[in-house]
Design a protein around this motif. Structure first.
Motif, PDB file in Angstrom:
ATOM      1  N   VAL A  78     -12.023 -21.811 -22.713  1.00  0.00           N
ATOM      2  CA  VAL A  78     -10.979 -22.137 -21.731  1.00  0.00           C
ATOM      3  C   VAL A  78      -9.751 -21.253 -21.977  1.00  0.00           C
ATOM      4  O   VAL A  78      -9.148 -20.725 -21.031  1.00  0.00           O
ATOM      5  CB  VAL A  78     -10.601 -23.640 -21.813  1.00  0.00           C
ATOM      6  N   CYS A  79      -9.386 -21.066 -23.242  1.00  0.00           N
ATOM      7  CA  CYS A  79      -8.226 -20.219 -23.580  1.00  0.00           C
ATOM      8  C   CYS A  79      -8.467 -18.785 -23.103  1.00  0.00           C
ATOM      9  O   CYS A  79      -7.569 -18.155 -22.537  1.00  0.00           O
ATOM     10  CB  CYS A  79      -7.995 -20.207 -25.085  1.00  0.00           C
ATOM     11  N   GLU A  80      -9.676 -18.281 -23.336  1.00  0.00           N
ATOM     12  CA  GLU A  80      -9.995 -16.888 -22.978  1.00  0.00           C
ATOM     13  C   GLU A  80     -10.062 -16.691 -21.464  1.00  0.00           C
ATOM     14  O   GLU A  80      -9.736 -15.619 -20.961  1.00  0.00           O
ATOM     15  CB  GLU A  80     -11.320 -16.471 -23.643  1.00  0.00           C
ATOM     16  N   GLU A  81     -10.463 -17.750 -20.755  1.00  0.00           N
ATOM     17  CA  GLU A  81     -10.458 -17.679 -19.283  1.00  0.00           C
ATOM     18  C   GLU A  81      -9.020 -17.577 -18.768  1.00  0.00           C
ATOM     19  O   GLU A  81      -8.743 -16.855 -17.825  1.00  0.00           O
ATOM     20  CB  GLU A  81     -11.070 -18.952 -18.688  1.00  0.00           C
ATOM     21  N   ARG A  82      -8.125 -18.324 -19.397  1.00  0.00           N
ATOM     22  CA  ARG A  82      -6.732 -18.334 -18.928  1.00  0.00           C
ATOM     23  C   ARG A  82      -6.004 -17.047 -19.262  1.00  0.00           C
ATOM     24  O   ARG A  82      -5.196 -16.559 -18.475  1.00  0.00           O
ATOM     25  CB  ARG A  82      -5.978 -19.523 -19.548  1.00  0.00           C
ATOM     26  N   GLU A  83      -6.267 -16.514 -20.437  1.00  0.00           N
ATOM     27  CA  GLU A  83      -5.600 -15.272 -20.866  1.00  0.00           C
ATOM     28  C   GLU A  83      -6.643 -14.336 -21.476  1.00  0.00           C
ATOM     29  O   GLU A  83      -6.794 -14.275 -22.701  1.00  0.00           O
ATOM     30  CB  GLU A  83      -4.487 -15.569 -21.890  1.00  0.00           C
ATOM     31  N   PRO A  84      -7.357 -13.593 -20.634  1.00  0.00           N
ATOM     32  CA  PRO A  84      -8.393 -12.702 -21.160  1.00  0.00           C
ATOM     33  C   PRO A  84      -7.806 -11.717 -22.177  1.00  0.00           C
ATOM     34  O   PRO A  84      -6.680 -11.248 -22.009  1.00  0.00           O
ATOM     35  CB  PRO A  84      -8.881 -11.963 -19.909  1.00  0.00           C
ATOM     36  N   GLY A  85      -8.560 -11.469 -23.230  1.00  0.00           N
ATOM     37  CA  GLY A  85      -8.126 -10.480 -24.216  1.00  0.00           C
ATOM     38  C   GLY A  85      -7.398 -11.049 -25.410  1.00  0.00           C
ATOM     39  O   GLY A  85      -7.110 -10.314 -26.359  1.00  0.00           O
ATOM     40  N   ILE A  86      -7.085 -12.362 -25.404  1.00  0.00           N
ATOM     41  CA  ILE A  86      -6.401 -12.929 -26.577  1.00  0.00           C
ATOM     42  C   ILE A  86      -7.369 -13.004 -27.755  1.00  0.00           C
ATOM     43  O   ILE A  86      -8.579 -12.973 -27.586  1.00  0.00           O
ATOM     44  CB  ILE A  86      -5.804 -14.337 -26.293  1.00  0.00           C
ATOM     45  N   ARG A  87      -6.791 -13.073 -28.964  1.00  0.00           N
ATOM     46  CA  ARG A  87      -7.626 -13.131 -30.173  1.00  0.00           C
ATOM     47  C   ARG A  87      -7.959 -14.586 -30.490  1.00  0.00           C
ATOM     48  O   ARG A  87      -7.068 -15.451 -30.478  1.00  0.00           O
ATOM     49  CB  ARG A  87      -6.874 -12.504 -31.353  1.00  0.00           C
ATOM     50  N   THR A  88      -9.240 -14.832 -30.772  1.00  0.00           N
ATOM     51  CA  THR A  88      -9.673 -16.194 -31.084  1.00  0.00           C
ATOM     52  C   THR A  88     -10.606 -16.175 -32.293  1.00  0.00           C
ATOM     53  O   THR A  88     -11.205 -15.144 -32.612  1.00  0.00           O
ATOM     54  CB  THR A  88     -10.432 -16.839 -29.904  1.00  0.00           C
ATOM     55  N   HIS A  89     -10.712 -17.325 -32.936  1.00  0.00           N
ATOM     56  CA  HIS A  89     -11.697 -17.488 -34.010  1.00  0.00           C
ATOM     57  C   HIS A  89     -12.328 -18.865 -33.873  1.00  0.00           C
ATOM     58  O   HIS A  89     -11.651 -19.885 -34.032  1.00  0.00           O
ATOM     59  CB  HIS A  89     -11.057 -17.335 -35.391  1.00  0.00           C
ATOM     60  N   ALA A  90     -13.634 -18.871 -33.559  1.00  0.00           N
ATOM     61  CA  ALA A  90     -14.330 -20.137 -33.342  1.00  0.00           C
ATOM     62  C   ALA A  90     -14.782 -20.754 -34.655  1.00  0.00           C
ATOM     63  O   ALA A  90     -15.256 -20.064 -35.555  1.00  0.00           O
ATOM     64  CB  ALA A  90     -15.538 -19.912 -32.434  1.00  0.00           C
ATOM     65  N   MET A  91     -14.638 -22.086 -34.740  1.00  0.00           N
ATOM     66  CA  MET A  91     -15.147 -22.841 -35.895  1.00  0.00           C
ATOM     67  C   MET A  91     -15.897 -24.047 -35.344  1.00  0.00           C
ATOM     68  O   MET A  91     -15.893 -24.290 -34.141  1.00  0.00           O
ATOM     69  CB  MET A  91     -13.992 -23.336 -36.783  1.00  0.00           C
ATOM     70  N   ASN A  92     -16.521 -24.796 -36.239  1.00  0.00           N
ATOM     71  CA  ASN A  92     -17.064 -26.083 -35.833  1.00  0.00           C
ATOM     72  C   ASN A  92     -16.915 -27.071 -36.977  1.00  0.00           C
ATOM     73  O   ASN A  92     -16.589 -26.680 -38.104  1.00  0.00           O
ATOM     74  CB  ASN A  92     -18.509 -25.951 -35.336  1.00  0.00           C
ATOM     75  N   ILE A  93     -17.129 -28.344 -36.662  1.00  0.00           N
ATOM     76  CA  ILE A  93     -16.856 -29.447 -37.589  1.00  0.00           C
ATOM     77  C   ILE A  93     -17.527 -29.207 -38.948  1.00  0.00           C
ATOM     78  O   ILE A  93     -18.718 -28.930 -39.003  1.00  0.00           O
ATOM     79  CB  ILE A  93     -17.400 -30.777 -37.027  1.00  0.00           C
ATOM     80  N   GLY A  94     -16.756 -29.317 -40.022  1.00  0.00           N
ATOM     81  CA  GLY A  94     -17.303 -29.177 -41.369  1.00  0.00           C
ATOM     82  C   GLY A  94     -17.165 -27.781 -41.935  1.00  0.00           C
ATOM     83  O   GLY A  94     -17.367 -27.579 -43.127  1.00  0.00           O
ATOM     84  N   GLY A  95     -16.806 -26.824 -41.084  1.00  0.00           N
ATOM     85  CA  GLY A  95     -16.674 -25.441 -41.531  1.00  0.00           C
ATOM     86  C   GLY A  95     -15.286 -25.145 -42.072  1.00  0.00           C
ATOM     87  O   GLY A  95     -14.308 -25.762 -41.679  1.00  0.00           O
ATOM     88  N   SER A  96     -15.245 -24.178 -42.988  1.00  0.00           N
ATOM     89  CA  SER A  96     -13.967 -23.731 -43.563  1.00  0.00           C
ATOM     90  C   SER A  96     -13.797 -22.245 -43.324  1.00  0.00           C
ATOM     91  O   SER A  96     -14.777 -21.517 -43.164  1.00  0.00           O
ATOM     92  CB  SER A  96     -13.929 -23.948 -45.078  1.00  0.00           C
TER      93      SER A  96
END
Ligand code: NI
Ligand code: MN
Length: 225
Positions: A78-96
């Motif tokens: 959703v963030c990338e759809e709103r502002e294409p090109g921004i930097r993101t880092h995906a995580m999921n529950i339990g990850g560090s």
């Protein structure tokens, strides 16, 4: 040495003198906001879930500052759809993840996500030699005991507003189960539906736990001792 800046509702920033970590930057349209989305500076943005009062201005701030947005993949889409090109880092529950200032661990939360297929989450943020647990929006859940066992929590940042999240009694029990040394209540008084007696929360929590409860007004800063 780290400092906690409270910006209102669930938005706060922790800095260690070098790095700035912003959480749930709902500032535009937030009646409690003490800073605007155009002036806040940060290196990382943690997003707990996709509801507007949490995701908020994250895409816009990431675009202006170049900060990296951290969250669940569905929320980052959703963030990338709103502002294409921004930097993101995906995580999921339990990850560090190890970052230049310390470590961030994604924890579970019991709450809807606001984005199809996504999950709500919380974070344990290790910065300036402190462990700060940010619960996001959540009900009380028994595995909070495990979160407090895995990392010794110096601070727990907990929603107390009721209706959408834990209320006073459950958030007091959460502080006990987490075994946190300090508690910062958030997500209350922003609107009438989550109006709460925060002094009563401090009273019952300090009676039930070893924690000190810090009542912060939006715009105030707490040195994390
Ligand atoms: Ni929510
Ligand atoms: Mn919320």
């Amino acid at each position: 040495m780290a400092a906690f800046h409270y910006y209102g509702h669930s938005c706060f920033l922790i800095e260690d003198g070098k790095y700035k970590v912003l959480a749930d930057p709902f500032l535009t349209g937030n009646p409690a906001a003490s800073i605007s989305a155009d002036e806040v500076e940060c290196d990382y943005i943690l997003v707990s879930h996709g509801h507007a009062d949490h995701l908020g201005d994250a895409p816009k701030i990431a675009k202006r500052t170049g900060a990296i947005v951290i969250g669940i993949p569905e929320v980052l889409s959703v963030c990338e759809e709103r502002e294409p090109g921004i930097r993101t880092h995906a995580m999921n529950i339990g990850g560090s993840i190890t970052l230049p200032f310390g470590k961030v661990r994604m924890t579970e939360a019991i709450h809807s996500c606001g984005v199809p297929g996504g999950l709500s989450c919380g974070y344990v943020i290790n910065i300036g030699n402190k462990n700060v647990y940010f619960a996001g929006d959540t009900s009380l859940f028994y595995d909070m005991k495990l979160i407090g066992k895995k990392d010794t929590l110096d601070y727990a940042v907990l929603p107390i507003g009721d209706n959408f999240t834990m209320g006073l009694e459950d958030a007091a029990l959460a502080a006990q189960w987490l075994n946190a040394s300090n508690v910062i209540p958030i997500h209350y008084d922003t609107w009438p539906v989550i109006k709460q007696d925060v002094k009563k929360y401090k009273e019952i929590t300090e009676e039930m736990t070893r924690a000190e409860v810090h009542i912060l007004k939006p715009g105030s800063v707490l040195e994390l001792a």
